[in-house]
Design a protein around this motif. Sequence first.
Motif, PDB file in Angstrom:
ATOM      1  N   VAL A 106      13.644  35.332 -36.594  1.00  0.00           N
ATOM      2  CA  VAL A 106      13.702  33.880 -36.686  1.00  0.00           C
ATOM      3  C   VAL A 106      12.281  33.368 -36.910  1.00  0.00           C
ATOM      4  O   VAL A 106      11.340  33.820 -36.253  1.00  0.00           O
TER       5      VAL A 106
ATOM      6  N   LEU B  66      19.598  26.322 -35.859  1.00  0.00           N
ATOM      7  CA  LEU B  66      19.117  27.472 -36.628  1.00  0.00           C
ATOM      8  C   LEU B  66      19.735  27.478 -38.024  1.00  0.00           C
ATOM      9  O   LEU B  66      20.950  27.413 -38.162  1.00  0.00           O
TER      10      LEU B  66
ATOM     11  N   VAL C   5       9.876  30.108 -36.798  1.00  0.00           N
ATOM     12  CA  VAL C   5       9.868  28.811 -36.135  1.00  0.00           C
ATOM     13  C   VAL C   5       8.757  27.967 -36.723  1.00  0.00           C
ATOM     14  O   VAL C   5       7.603  28.400 -36.765  1.00  0.00           O
TER      15      VAL C   5
ATOM     16  N   VAL D 189      10.252  36.868 -33.371  1.00  0.00           N
ATOM     17  CA  VAL D 189      10.121  35.418 -33.481  1.00  0.00           C
ATOM     18  C   VAL D 189       8.742  35.165 -34.078  1.00  0.00           C
ATOM     19  O   VAL D 189       7.730  35.522 -33.477  1.00  0.00           O
TER      20      VAL D 189
ATOM     21  N   LEU E 229      14.074  27.967 -37.559  1.00  0.00           N
ATOM     22  CA  LEU E 229      14.171  26.816 -36.669  1.00  0.00           C
ATOM     23  C   LEU E 229      13.213  25.766 -37.197  1.00  0.00           C
ATOM     24  O   LEU E 229      12.000  25.904 -37.075  1.00  0.00           O
TER      25      LEU E 229
ATOM     26  N   SER F  28      17.613  36.766 -28.459  1.00  0.00           N
ATOM     27  CA  SER F  28      18.637  37.118 -29.442  1.00  0.00           C
ATOM     28  C   SER F  28      18.066  37.592 -30.776  1.00  0.00           C
ATOM     29  O   SER F  28      18.804  37.757 -31.731  1.00  0.00           O
ATOM     30  N   HIS F  29      16.751  37.782 -30.850  1.00  0.00           N
ATOM     31  CA  HIS F  29      16.161  38.243 -32.110  1.00  0.00           C
ATOM     32  C   HIS F  29      15.129  39.335 -31.844  1.00  0.00           C
ATOM     33  O   HIS F  29      14.529  39.384 -30.774  1.00  0.00           O
TER      34      HIS F  29
ATOM     35  N   LEU G 133      21.055  25.190 -29.557  1.00  0.00           N
ATOM     36  CA  LEU G 133      20.042  25.914 -30.330  1.00  0.00           C
ATOM     37  C   LEU G 133      20.651  26.532 -31.584  1.00  0.00           C
ATOM     38  O   LEU G 133      20.081  26.487 -32.670  1.00  0.00           O
ATOM     39  N   GLU G 134      21.872  27.086 -31.442  1.00  0.00           N
ATOM     40  CA  GLU G 134      22.523  27.761 -32.567  1.00  0.00           C
ATOM     41  C   GLU G 134      22.782  26.792 -33.717  1.00  0.00           C
ATOM     42  O   GLU G 134      22.756  27.168 -34.885  1.00  0.00           O
TER      43      GLU G 134
ATOM     44  N   LYS H 104      14.426  31.519 -25.314  1.00  0.00           N
ATOM     45  CA  LYS H 104      15.839  31.607 -25.707  1.00  0.00           C
ATOM     46  C   LYS H 104      15.969  32.360 -27.024  1.00  0.00           C
ATOM     47  O   LYS H 104      16.846  33.210 -27.180  1.00  0.00           O
ATOM     48  N   LEU H 105      15.094  32.036 -27.979  1.00  0.00           N
ATOM     49  CA  LEU H 105      15.165  32.680 -29.294  1.00  0.00           C
ATOM     50  C   LEU H 105      14.878  34.173 -29.183  1.00  0.00           C
ATOM     51  O   LEU H 105      15.501  34.983 -29.857  1.00  0.00           O
ATOM     52  N   SER H 106      13.916  34.526 -28.320  1.00  0.00           N
ATOM     53  CA  SER H 106      13.506  35.927 -28.269  1.00  0.00           C
ATOM     54  C   SER H 106      14.596  36.789 -27.635  1.00  0.00           C
ATOM     55  O   SER H 106      14.641  37.992 -27.865  1.00  0.00           O
TER      56      SER H 106
END
Lengths: 248, 268
Positions: B35, B74, B37, B116, B86, B112-113, B70-71, B108-110
Motif C-alpha cells: 500500500v 483504499l 500512502v 507500507v 491511500l 494487512s500488507h 479504511l478499506e 492498521k495498514l501494516s
Amino acid sequence: MTGSPVLNPQGSPPPTPASRNLAAGTVYFRSDSQGLHLHLPAGMDWDEVWESLIWQLRSRKPFWAGATPLTLWSQDWELDLPTLQTLSALVSQYQLQLRRVQTTIRSTAIAAATLGYSVEQSSPLEAIPPVPTDTTPLYLRSTVRSGTAVRHSGSVFLLGDLNPGGEIIAGGDIWVWGRLRGVVHAGANGDEKALILALQLDPTQLRIADQVARPPEAGSLPNTPEVVYLQDNVICIATIQDFLRREV
Amino acid sequence: MSRVIVMTSGKGGVGKTTVTANLGTALARLGRSVVVVDADFGLRNLDLLLGLENRVVYTALEVIAGECRLEQALVKDKRTPNLSLLPAAQSRNKTAVKPEQMRELIDKLSSSHDYVLIDCPAGIEQGFRNAIAGANEAIIVTTPELAAVRDADRVVGLLEAAQIRPTRLIVNRLRPDMVAASQMMSVEDVVEVLAIPLVGIVPEDREVIVSTNKGEPLVLSSNPPLAAQALQRIARRLEGETVDFPDVASLGESFWERAKRFLNQRVI
C-alpha cells in the motif's frame, strides 16, 4: 610556509556577541560528583528539545559509565506523567537513571513525585537559572549533520565528520577527528588562543574569537591534519608538522 | 511483520513521488501486497502518478475522522492487483492530521500488507513529523545537487533523532555524462557526505516525464527504460536480494557509445 594566512580574512566580526551564553538554546549535560545533570533550555519547541536530547545521548553515550544517576533541571517546562516516563525510558536506553527532578512548575513536581523521583521545587522568582558554564571538554562521537549546532563553553572533541550545514561553537578549542566541512567557531567567548584542529580541513567558514575567515575559492586539500590559529588578528592555517615546529 | 518505509527528502522536486509510485508498483509485481500512502496533505499527487485520480472517493482524512472505513478509502490498482493507494486530502492543510492519528492509521495498514510506503512531503514541517510517525525504515531520495544533498543530510539527522533505522539512500536523476565531465556530483560524493547505505541509483530519463503525464508507472511498460530497470533493481534489493550496481558510467549509454568508450580505454 609556517603560519601563512591561507584564508581570506573578512573584516566583519562574527554575528554572535562574544560574551553570549554558549549553552543557551540547547539541551545541556554537565557532570559533577553527583552524576550527570540535564538542563532543558527555555524558548524551544518540545520537538526540538527532544531531537537535541536524543542526538546528545547518542553522540555522548560512549563517554559515561553504566547506570549513571541523572538529575533533570526542567526549569519551567510543564512535563506530564507520560512525558516524564518517556524521558526516563529514553535515558535508560543510554545507561542513565533519572533520580532527581528540579522544576518551578507545580504540575511537573507532582508528576515527578508520583513517579517516585526526588523533587526539588523552586518558585519561579527565587529560581536561579543554572548557567552551565562548564569548561570541561565535550566529547562527541557522531556525525554532526546539516542543521545540527553544537554549543559548549569548553573545548569540543568530535570523533566523526562535521558536515556542511553543521556548526560547532566552542569556548575553547575544537578538535575534529574526521572531516571538518561545516562552520566552526573556537574561542567564542573571546579566547584568541583557541585552536581548531582537523584531520581534513575543508570548512564552510572558520571563526576564532572575533575573527572570521572563509576558505579560498579553489585548491586541492592537503591530505594531512591541519591547525587553525590566530596570529596578529589574522586567521592562519598550518599543517600539524609546521604548527608544532612553530610552537617549539 | 510488515515493513513501513517512509520515502523522504529535504528538498522538493527530487522525484520522491515518482520513486514511491514506481517502487510500490515494482514491489507489488514481485508478489508482495503493497500500500502506498500519500502523506502530503494539501498537495496530493501520488494518485495522479499512479493514474488513479478519478477513482479516489475517500481519503485518509475521512478515515481519521471516522467518516468511512479504511478499506473504503483504499484505491485498488487494477493493473497491479497487489497494489493499493491511500490518498491524501487536497482540500485541507498539512496540520489537519496529528502524528498519533497517522501512527494509528499506519499500524492498521501494516497488519494487512507486506509493505507500507509513505510518500512524505518535502521539508521538515508538521507534514514530515506526521509522515515519519508510524515508520520503521526510511529511504532518502536525493538528486546529486548540493542543495538537495544538504537538505537530505538534515533529514538524516532528524530520522536518527526519531530513531528510525535503517535509513537508505536513492540517488535520483543522475546524468552519467555530466558526472564524467565533472559537472555533477558523483554518487560517491553524495554517499560520502550522507554516510548511509546506498540502495539505488536512478539515471535521468525523459520517459519519466512521459509516464508521469500518462499516469502509468514506468516499471509497468513492456520495454522498461533504464530508470525503470533501476527501480526494479531497488525493489529486489529491498526484498533482500543482492543485486549488483551497474557501472554508473554505462547508465544511459547506447551500445555504440559503450563500445566506443571501451575501445578508448583500450587505446589508452
